[in-house]
Design a protein around this motif. Structure first.
Motif, PDB file in Angstrom:
ATOM      1  N   VAL A  36      21.995   2.552  -3.513  1.00 35.39           N
ATOM      2  CA  VAL A  36      23.197   3.045  -2.841  1.00 35.39           C
ATOM      3  C   VAL A  36      23.361   2.160  -1.611  1.00 35.39           C
ATOM      4  CG1 VAL A  36      24.320   4.962  -1.658  1.00 35.39           C
ATOM      5  CG2 VAL A  36      22.898   5.407  -3.671  1.00 35.39           C
ATOM      6  N   VAL A  37      24.533   1.534  -1.483  1.00 32.97           N
ATOM      7  CA  VAL A  37      24.743   0.511  -0.452  1.00 32.97           C
ATOM      8  C   VAL A  37      25.929   0.890   0.427  1.00 32.97           C
ATOM      9  CG1 VAL A  37      25.045  -1.960  -0.028  1.00 32.97           C
ATOM     10  CG2 VAL A  37      23.898  -1.194  -2.128  1.00 32.97           C
ATOM     11  N   GLU A  91      28.811  -9.667  -5.687  1.00 36.02           N
ATOM     12  CA  GLU A  91      28.235 -10.890  -6.266  1.00 36.02           C
ATOM     13  C   GLU A  91      26.747 -10.705  -6.563  1.00 36.02           C
ATOM     14  OE1 GLU A  91      29.066 -14.052  -3.577  1.00 36.02           O
ATOM     15  OE2 GLU A  91      31.243 -13.936  -3.843  1.00 36.02           O
ATOM     16  N   VAL A  92      26.036 -10.049  -5.648  1.00 38.77           N
ATOM     17  CA  VAL A  92      24.600  -9.805  -5.843  1.00 38.77           C
ATOM     18  C   VAL A  92      24.386  -8.855  -7.020  1.00 38.77           C
ATOM     19  CG1 VAL A  92      22.534  -8.785  -4.796  1.00 38.77           C
ATOM     20  CG2 VAL A  92      24.007 -10.284  -3.444  1.00 38.77           C
ATOM     21  N   PHE A  93      25.204  -7.819  -7.108  1.00 36.41           N
ATOM     22  CA  PHE A  93      25.109  -6.908  -8.250  1.00 36.41           C
ATOM     23  C   PHE A  93      25.223  -7.686  -9.563  1.00 36.41           C
ATOM     24  CE2 PHE A  93      26.770  -2.751  -6.090  1.00 36.41           C
ATOM     25  CZ  PHE A  93      25.560  -2.642  -5.422  1.00 36.41           C
ATOM     26  N   LYS A  94      26.197  -8.580  -9.622  1.00 33.37           N
ATOM     27  CA  LYS A  94      26.419  -9.353 -10.845  1.00 33.37           C
ATOM     28  C   LYS A  94      25.240 -10.280 -11.127  1.00 33.37           C
ATOM     29  CE  LYS A  94      29.804 -12.432 -13.028  1.00 33.37           C
ATOM     30  NZ  LYS A  94      31.120 -13.129 -12.855  1.00 33.37           N
ATOM     31  N   ASN A 131       0.815  -1.221   0.000  1.00 32.94           N
ATOM     32  CA  ASN A 131       0.000   0.000   0.000  1.00 32.94           C
ATOM     33  C   ASN A 131       0.850   1.273   0.000  1.00 32.94           C
ATOM     34  OD1 ASN A 131      -2.501  -1.385   0.070  1.00 32.94           O
ATOM     35  ND2 ASN A 131      -2.230  -1.750   2.276  1.00 32.94           N
ATOM     36  N   LEU A 132       2.135   1.130  -0.281  1.00 34.78           N
ATOM     37  CA  LEU A 132       3.056   2.268  -0.237  1.00 34.78           C
ATOM     38  C   LEU A 132       3.432   2.700  -1.654  1.00 34.78           C
ATOM     39  CD1 LEU A 132       5.364   0.971   2.633  1.00 34.78           C
ATOM     40  CD2 LEU A 132       3.632   2.773   2.797  1.00 34.78           C
ATOM     41  N   PRO A 133       3.843   3.956  -1.827  1.00 31.66           N
ATOM     42  CA  PRO A 133       4.299   4.401  -3.152  1.00 31.66           C
ATOM     43  C   PRO A 133       5.536   3.618  -3.589  1.00 31.66           C
ATOM     44  CG  PRO A 133       4.784   6.053  -1.479  1.00 31.66           C
ATOM     45  CD  PRO A 133       3.906   5.038  -0.823  1.00 31.66           C
ATOM     46  N   VAL A 134       5.738   3.511  -4.882  1.00 25.09           N
ATOM     47  CA  VAL A 134       6.856   2.737  -5.423  1.00 25.09           C
ATOM     48  C   VAL A 134       8.130   3.581  -5.405  1.00 25.09           C
ATOM     49  CG1 VAL A 134       7.758   1.551  -7.454  1.00 25.09           C
ATOM     50  CG2 VAL A 134       5.326   1.365  -6.868  1.00 25.09           C
ATOM     51  N   PRO A 135       9.161   3.120  -4.710  1.00 24.34           N
ATOM     52  CA  PRO A 135      10.410   3.903  -4.676  1.00 24.34           C
ATOM     53  C   PRO A 135      11.195   3.769  -5.972  1.00 24.34           C
ATOM     54  CG  PRO A 135      10.653   1.875  -3.403  1.00 24.34           C
ATOM     55  CD  PRO A 135       9.218   1.931  -3.856  1.00 24.34           C
ATOM     56  N   SER A 136      11.959   4.800  -6.281  1.00 27.68           N
ATOM     57  CA  SER A 136      12.841   4.758  -7.446  1.00 27.68           C
ATOM     58  C   SER A 136      14.291   4.562  -7.030  1.00 27.68           C
ATOM     59  CB  SER A 136      12.716   6.059  -8.239  1.00 27.68           C
ATOM     60  OG  SER A 136      13.050   7.170  -7.427  1.00 27.68           O
ATOM     61  N   LEU A 137      14.545   4.685  -5.744  1.00 24.20           N
ATOM     62  CA  LEU A 137      15.904   4.630  -5.209  1.00 24.20           C
ATOM     63  C   LEU A 137      15.869   3.957  -3.851  1.00 24.20           C
ATOM     64  CD1 LEU A 137      18.934   5.674  -5.181  1.00 24.20           C
ATOM     65  CD2 LEU A 137      18.033   7.764  -4.140  1.00 24.20           C
ATOM     66  N   SER A 138      16.930   3.227  -3.525  1.00 29.59           N
ATOM     67  CA  SER A 138      17.017   2.626  -2.198  1.00 29.59           C
ATOM     68  C   SER A 138      18.405   2.834  -1.615  1.00 29.59           C
ATOM     69  CB  SER A 138      16.682   1.131  -2.249  1.00 29.59           C
ATOM     70  OG  SER A 138      17.622   0.445  -3.042  1.00 29.59           O
ATOM     71  N   PHE A 139      18.442   3.032  -0.311  1.00 27.91           N
ATOM     72  CA  PHE A 139      19.701   3.069   0.433  1.00 27.91           C
ATOM     73  C   PHE A 139      19.676   1.902   1.404  1.00 27.91           C
ATOM     74  CE2 PHE A 139      21.963   4.072   4.355  1.00 27.91           C
ATOM     75  CZ  PHE A 139      23.247   4.254   3.868  1.00 27.91           C
ATOM     76  N   ILE A 140      20.702   1.072   1.355  1.00 30.93           N
ATOM     77  CA  ILE A 140      20.718  -0.152   2.150  1.00 30.93           C
ATOM     78  C   ILE A 140      22.004  -0.239   2.962  1.00 30.93           C
ATOM     79  CG2 ILE A 140      20.621  -2.675   2.100  1.00 30.93           C
ATOM     80  CD1 ILE A 140      19.249  -2.490  -0.612  1.00 30.93           C
ATOM     81  N   VAL A 141      21.861  -0.442   4.273  1.00 28.27           N
ATOM     82  CA  VAL A 141      22.992  -0.845   5.105  1.00 28.27           C
ATOM     83  C   VAL A 141      23.062  -2.367   4.985  1.00 28.27           C
ATOM     84  CG1 VAL A 141      23.972  -0.907   7.413  1.00 28.27           C
ATOM     85  CG2 VAL A 141      22.705   1.121   6.651  1.00 28.27           C
ATOM     86  N   ALA A 142      24.040  -2.861   4.254  1.00 28.55           N
ATOM     87  CA  ALA A 142      24.046  -4.266   3.837  1.00 28.55           C
ATOM     88  C   ALA A 142      24.306  -5.222   4.995  1.00 28.55           C
ATOM     89  CB  ALA A 142      25.084  -4.471   2.742  1.00 28.55           C
ATOM     90  N   THR A 143      23.519  -6.305   5.033  1.00 27.80           N
ATOM     91  CA  THR A 143      23.672  -7.394   5.998  1.00 27.80           C
ATOM     92  C   THR A 143      23.495  -8.706   5.241  1.00 27.80           C
ATOM     93  OG1 THR A 143      21.308  -7.456   6.513  1.00 27.80           O
ATOM     94  CG2 THR A 143      22.675  -5.929   7.811  1.00 27.80           C
ATOM     95  N   GLU A 144      23.304  -9.771   5.988  1.00 23.83           N
ATOM     96  CA  GLU A 144      23.076 -11.074   5.351  1.00 23.83           C
ATOM     97  C   GLU A 144      21.754 -11.110   4.579  1.00 23.83           C
ATOM     98  OE1 GLU A 144      21.173 -11.143   9.351  1.00 23.83           O
ATOM     99  OE2 GLU A 144      23.169 -10.566   8.604  1.00 23.83           O
ATOM    100  N   ARG A 145      20.878 -10.123   4.789  1.00 21.22           N
ATOM    101  CA  ARG A 145      19.609 -10.068   4.071  1.00 21.22           C
ATOM    102  C   ARG A 145      19.728  -9.345   2.732  1.00 21.22           C
ATOM    103  NH1 ARG A 145      14.838  -9.883   8.135  1.00 21.22           N
ATOM    104  NH2 ARG A 145      15.820  -9.972  10.180  1.00 21.22           N
ATOM    105  N   PHE A 146      20.916  -8.907   2.365  1.00 24.47           N
ATOM    106  CA  PHE A 146      21.060  -7.998   1.235  1.00 24.47           C
ATOM    107  C   PHE A 146      20.459  -8.546  -0.059  1.00 24.47           C
ATOM    108  CE2 PHE A 146      23.724  -6.282  -2.313  1.00 24.47           C
ATOM    109  CZ  PHE A 146      23.231  -4.988  -2.261  1.00 24.47           C
ATOM    110  N   GLU A 147      20.757  -9.794  -0.393  1.00 28.56           N
ATOM    111  CA  GLU A 147      20.224 -10.344  -1.644  1.00 28.56           C
ATOM    112  C   GLU A 147      18.700 -10.382  -1.633  1.00 28.56           C
ATOM    113  OE1 GLU A 147      20.441 -14.211  -4.634  1.00 28.56           O
ATOM    114  OE2 GLU A 147      21.840 -14.081  -2.932  1.00 28.56           O
TER     115      GLU A 147
END
Length: 304
Positions: free
Chosen positions: A250-251, A264-267, A218-234
């Motif tokens: 942006v990670v 690896e996830v980017f690839k 029910n939320l608007p669709v984001p065009s950008l994300s900022f992530i503090v990477a953890t084991e959940r990143f993928e």
């Protein structure tokens, strides 16, 4: 409660702009308009960064004057008149905000707020001691300023921020007409962010528990994300690309093994790495010795 649709028509808004510009001897283009009869409008940051703000309000903000006073804006000059338009036969009150802290707003009104101490622009990198203490370990303000710079935010952007509480606050202030979706997995971190939302007077942050389809439906669709990477990143990347196949990322990470996983996830998901920087910073301590701080990596990527 405030709604998505304003209770003020375009004609109402124009008449209030003309009314206050004439009464106060101001040029219309020098007045910042903030309609908080619609939800997700940040009035306090607007007053802090603009000398003249015309705020349109409704009964959904009964204790607004007390909130403004509590935020340190009590010395601002206030011109206050109730009604949907200035033609309504109500009296105008001219005073300081501090004189109105016991007054509740019970009907539509328009107020001109003049802040002679307003900053001319927003300064990136809020000091860490400005945030509410709690479970969150905030990134250094200097590094946060670089992260905000790398996000290249526009005032109407929709951005998803994962485990970045202070980044969410600063982004909400910059993207004042946009939407911030803050993903916080821990209840204590969600509580800390709620405290900061209240403290900074921002209203365009939605807090959710994860990036699942159910949480974001029910939320608007984001065009950008900022992530503090953890084991959940993928999992996070997969979920966000499902929502928006053209999502930009942006990670942030401090860990070398996590950095390897990010690449690896980017690839795997055909994300083109556009930038990778490492920030090194030292600060002079009480013994006059430079002390090295953690040196994070910040990576940017988008679909090839």
């Amino acid at each position: 409660m405030s709604q998505e649709k304003s209770i003020f028509s375009n004609d109402n808004i124009l008449s209030w702009l003309h009314y206050y510009s004439n009464r106060a001897g101001l040029e219309i283009e020098k007045i910042k308009l903030v309609d908080i009869s619609k939800k997700k409008k940040n009035l306090i940051p607007a007053i802090e960064t603009h000398k003249r703000v015309l705020a349109l309000v409704d009964q959904g903000h009964p204790n607004l004057f007390f909130t403004l006073w509590e935020s340190g804006l009590g010395d601002c000059d206030l011109w206050f008149k109730t009604g949907l338009s200035p033609e309504e036969k109500t009296n105008i009150k001219i005073c300081k905000i501090s004189d109105m802290i016991d007054v509740e707003i019970t009907e539509p009104a328009a107020m001109l707020i003049i802040n002679p101490f307003a900053r001319s622009s927003y300064k990136m990198g809020i000091r860490n001691d400005s945030f509410s203490p709690g479970s969150v370990r905030y990134v250094a303000s200097e590094i946060r300023a670089i992260i905000i710079n790398k996000l290249h935010l526009d005032d109407q952007d929709t951005i998803c921020i994962i485990s970045g509480e202070s980044i969410a606050v600063e982004s909400a202030i910059i993207a004042s007409d946009g939407d911030i979706i803050a993903v916080e997995y821990k209840k204590s971190d969600r509580n800390a962010l709620e405290e900061n939302i209240s403290k900074f007077g921002i209203h365009n942050i939605s807090i959710i528990e994860d990036t699942s389809k159910e949480s974001m439906k029910n939320l608007p669709v984001p065009s950008l994300s900022f992530i503090v990477a953890t084991e959940r990143f993928e999992e996070e990347v997969k979920n966000l690309l499902r929502i928006n196949p053209e999502m930009k990322f942006v990670v942030y990470t401090l860990e070398l093994n996590v950095l390897s996983n990010i690449l690896e996830v980017f690839k795997k998901y055909k994300l083109n790495q556009t930038e990778c920087i490492q920030i090194s910073m030292s600060k002079l301590n009480s013994k006059n010795v430079f002390e090295a701080k953690p040196a994070p990596w910040i990576l940017s990527a988008e679909i090839s």
